[in-house]
Design an enzyme around this catalytic site. Sequence first.
Site, short mmCIF file in Angstrom:
data_model
loop_
_atom_site.label_atom_id
_atom_site.label_comp_id
_atom_site.label_asym_id
_atom_site.label_seq_id
_atom_site.Cartn_x
_atom_site.Cartn_y
_atom_site.Cartn_z
N SER A 59 0.84 -1.20 0.00
CA SER A 59 0.00 0.00 0.00
C SER A 59 0.87 1.24 0.00
O SER A 59 1.81 1.35 0.80
CB SER A 59 -0.92 0.03 1.22
N VAL A 64 7.47 2.28 4.04
CA VAL A 64 8.42 1.65 3.12
C VAL A 64 7.90 1.75 1.68
O VAL A 64 8.66 2.04 0.76
CB VAL A 64 8.70 0.18 3.52
N CYS A 65 6.60 1.56 1.49
CA CYS A 65 6.01 1.65 0.14
C CYS A 65 6.15 3.06 -0.42
O CYS A 65 6.47 3.25 -1.60
CB CYS A 65 4.55 1.25 0.18
N ASP A 66 5.92 4.05 0.43
CA ASP A 66 6.08 5.45 0.06
C ASP A 66 7.52 5.70 -0.37
O ASP A 66 7.78 6.24 -1.46
CB ASP A 66 5.70 6.32 1.28
N THR A 69 8.44 3.91 -3.74
CA THR A 69 7.88 4.55 -4.93
C THR A 69 8.59 5.87 -5.23
O THR A 69 8.89 6.18 -6.39
CB THR A 69 6.37 4.73 -4.76
#
Length: 172
Positions: A59, A64-66, A69
């Site tokens: 998500s 970590v996803c932020d 990306t």
Amino acid sequence: MTQERTGAATFKGNPITLVGPELKAGDTAPNFVVSKNLLEDASLSDYAGKIKLISVVPSLDTGVCDAQTRRFNTEAAGLGDDVVILTISMDLPFAQARWCGAAGIDRVITLSDHKDASFGQAYGVLIKEFRLDMRSIFVIDKNDTVAYVEYLAEMAEHPNYEAAVAAVKELL
């Protein structure tokens, strides 16, 4: 019957089950259908003739996803027009658009696997317990052959950004 890989990865140390095959370099990249927005779908063939770096995140609204990306958005500037970077998550297209706007993401294409988990099942990253896609990286060449794969063993860890970018550069 769909393949399940029990204990193939962990989330904060707890085993999780990944649904789908484990892809390897040299495999033909499976097709998939994901959402570009509410009314429009995208598939692997939409990016034919390009080198594809597919960054998979559970998500965008997590740390970590932020960071993952944002990192690939920055890396995209140095990779040229022959490369497309796709970030795939289970986030709804609305949430992806909102996040990209707030984060200033302009080089990465976000795609949603929320409808059918088509990508997650084809690439072996669908987490059975959470119906999220497991953090992973795939680099696919212009002929749709998998050139690089990283399945993370722990969902909360960062991928090897340098290795993924190096795999793309080897194909240029």
